[in-house]
Design an enzyme around this catalytic site. Structure first.
Site, PDB file in Angstrom:
ATOM      1  CD  GLU A   1       6.073  37.614 -10.119  1.00 29.72           C
ATOM      2  OE1 GLU A   1       5.540  37.292 -11.196  1.00 29.72           O
ATOM      3  OE2 GLU A   1       5.674  37.187  -9.003  1.00 29.72           O
TER       4      GLU A   1
ATOM      5  CB  ALA B   1       1.423  -7.275   2.414  1.00 34.03           C
TER       6      ALA B   1
ATOM      7  CB  THR C   1      -6.178   0.525   2.476  1.00 32.86           C
ATOM      8  OG1 THR C   1      -5.511   0.058   1.311  1.00 32.86           O
ATOM      9  CG2 THR C   1      -5.149   1.021   3.477  1.00 32.86           C
TER      10      THR C   1
ATOM     11  CG  LEU D   1      -5.514   7.112   5.323  1.00 32.92           C
ATOM     12  CD1 LEU D   1      -6.688   7.207   4.359  1.00 32.92           C
ATOM     13  CD2 LEU D   1      -4.309   6.495   4.638  1.00 32.92           C
TER      14      LEU D   1
ATOM     15  N   GLY E   1      -4.097   0.080  -1.148  1.00 35.46           N
ATOM     16  CA  GLY E   1      -3.866  -1.223  -1.746  1.00 35.46           C
ATOM     17  C   GLY E   1      -3.594  -1.231  -3.227  1.00 35.46           C
TER      18      GLY E   1
ATOM     19  CG  LEU F   1      -7.629   3.333  -5.240  1.00 39.40           C
ATOM     20  CD1 LEU F   1      -8.946   3.455  -5.989  1.00 39.40           C
ATOM     21  CD2 LEU F   1      -7.712   4.050  -3.887  1.00 39.40           C
TER      22      LEU F   1
END
Length: 377
Positions: A57, A166, A200, A208, A293, A296
């Protein structure tokens, strides 16, 4: 009551502006604003670009100047009515002499809410509920954060056309194209945290990290490893200095792991994922990007903790190998987790599918511990 076409058009523009703040406003919402002059012509536009910066605003009113007097402001989220690092937007609108304010979504934060009531009390005409669904969608991460007391979760996976993530030997590089992988890095960079499981980390030793365009972003997402038994190797790449890292471990584990540990209760042979998301929210991590993976991911889906699914599907077939999703609490076809497609986009040779649960999580009364994020703290 039918909404005037003018209101729909200008609020749609405000929603578009709000989206420009994605990835840079945490722990605050994304907000867009359009200001018309008394003749109904656009006089100013703005959006909340970063936490600590001017609100939508204020940006739009500054652009409009004196033309805002007697005009209309379209705002995607109810103007705040409290003073944090900046003053209340309700006061800024009153000082500018705006005659009418149109709001898409009411502010669920009790600290910041009340702007609509203050405006009405000072004679400003206020219309609410215009393009609410679109405005909630563009601000879904923060609204989930505020309403449910936990981080918003996007589960991303890449798979072949027959749903394999995979091959039988465990190899998965690369199922999707460079274009798709670049898009993933863009989405990672817009998130507050990237979450993966210990499986993983042990199998792939991923970093990551987010590198949109090949460059390190100004704000690196926090890396979170769900590791109940503290099995993360000291040499794992997630423990390098590329980005901050949290290792979520069970509260009964005795470990000498040199890392920032987040201790959580055990739950169903893993960790309590609701507690994990509440703790991340308490650290003001609004949006979570879930990778890693199928086990999870299945646990998150089973608990009803996935708010959005982003699937990158390659035009390829494996016929066997690892499925993209593990056990998710479905024993019979009637227990399917139903979703609704919201977007289908071709990226290079691949397709990106975006879907959301048909029945989203039910809001809980709990909120994150600590200061409540609003338009500003």
């Amino acid at each position: 009551m039918e909404i005037p076409e003018q209101d729909v058009a200008h609020m749609a523009r405000a929603v578009e502006l709000a989206g420009r703040g994605h990835g840079s406003t945490t722990p605050n919402p994304v907000v867009g604003c359009v200001v018309l002059d008394a003749a109904g012509q656009v006089a100013g536009e703005g959006y909340h670009a970063y936490a600590g910066g001017p609100h939508a605003e204020v940006v739009a009113l500054a652009q409009a100047g004196e033309r805002a007097r007697g005009g209309t402001a379209y705002v995607t989220l109810e103007p705040c009515d409290h003073t944090g690092r900046t003053g209340p937007c309700s006061r800024a609108l009153l000082d500018a002499g705006v005659a009418r304010v149109v709001i898409a979504v009411s502010d669920p934060n009790p600290t910041a809410a009340g702007g609509a009531a203050r405006l009405r009390a000072h004679g400003v005409s206020v219309t609410t509920g215009v393009l609410t669904e679109a405005a909630e969608r563009v601000n879904e991460e923060w609204l989930t954060f505020m309403r449910l007391g936990r981080s918003h979760v996007t589960w991303k996976f890449a798979a072949t056309l027959d749903g394999r993530s995979a091959a039988e030997d465990g190899t998965s590089k690369w199922i999707t194209s460079p274009e798709a992988r670049a898009d993933v890095h863009r989405m990672r960079a817009a998130s507050d945290a990237i979450v993966a499981g210990i499986g993983t980390v042990l199998a792939d030793d991923p970093r990551l990290t987010a590198r949109p365009g090949g460059e390190k972003p100004a704000r690196a997402p926090v890396r979170v490893v769900v590791d109940p038994d503290a099995r993360t190797p000291a040499t794992a790449r997630v423990l390098d200095d590329e980005a901050p890292t949290l290792i979520a471990v069970a509260d009964d584990v005795d470990t000498g792991l040199k890392a920032d540990l987040l201790r959580l209760p055990r739950h169903d042979a893993g960790l309590d994922l609701r507690a994990l998301l509440a703790e991340l929210a308490a650290r003001q991590l609004v949006s979570v990007f879930l990778e890693g993976g199928p086990a999870l991911a299945g646990s998150f889906v089973k608990e009803g903790l996935v708010d959005r699914v982003v699937a990158y599907v390659a035009p390829a077939l494996l016929g066997s190998g690892k499925a993209a999703l593990g056990a998710a609490g479905v024993g019979t076809i009637g227990e399917l987790h139903r979703l609704r497609f919201d977007d289908v986009t071709v990226i290079g040779p691949d397709v990106r599918l975006t879907a959301r649960p048909v029945h989203p999580s039910t809001p809980r009364e709990t909120r994150p511990a600590g200061p409540q994020p609003g338009r500003e703290q």
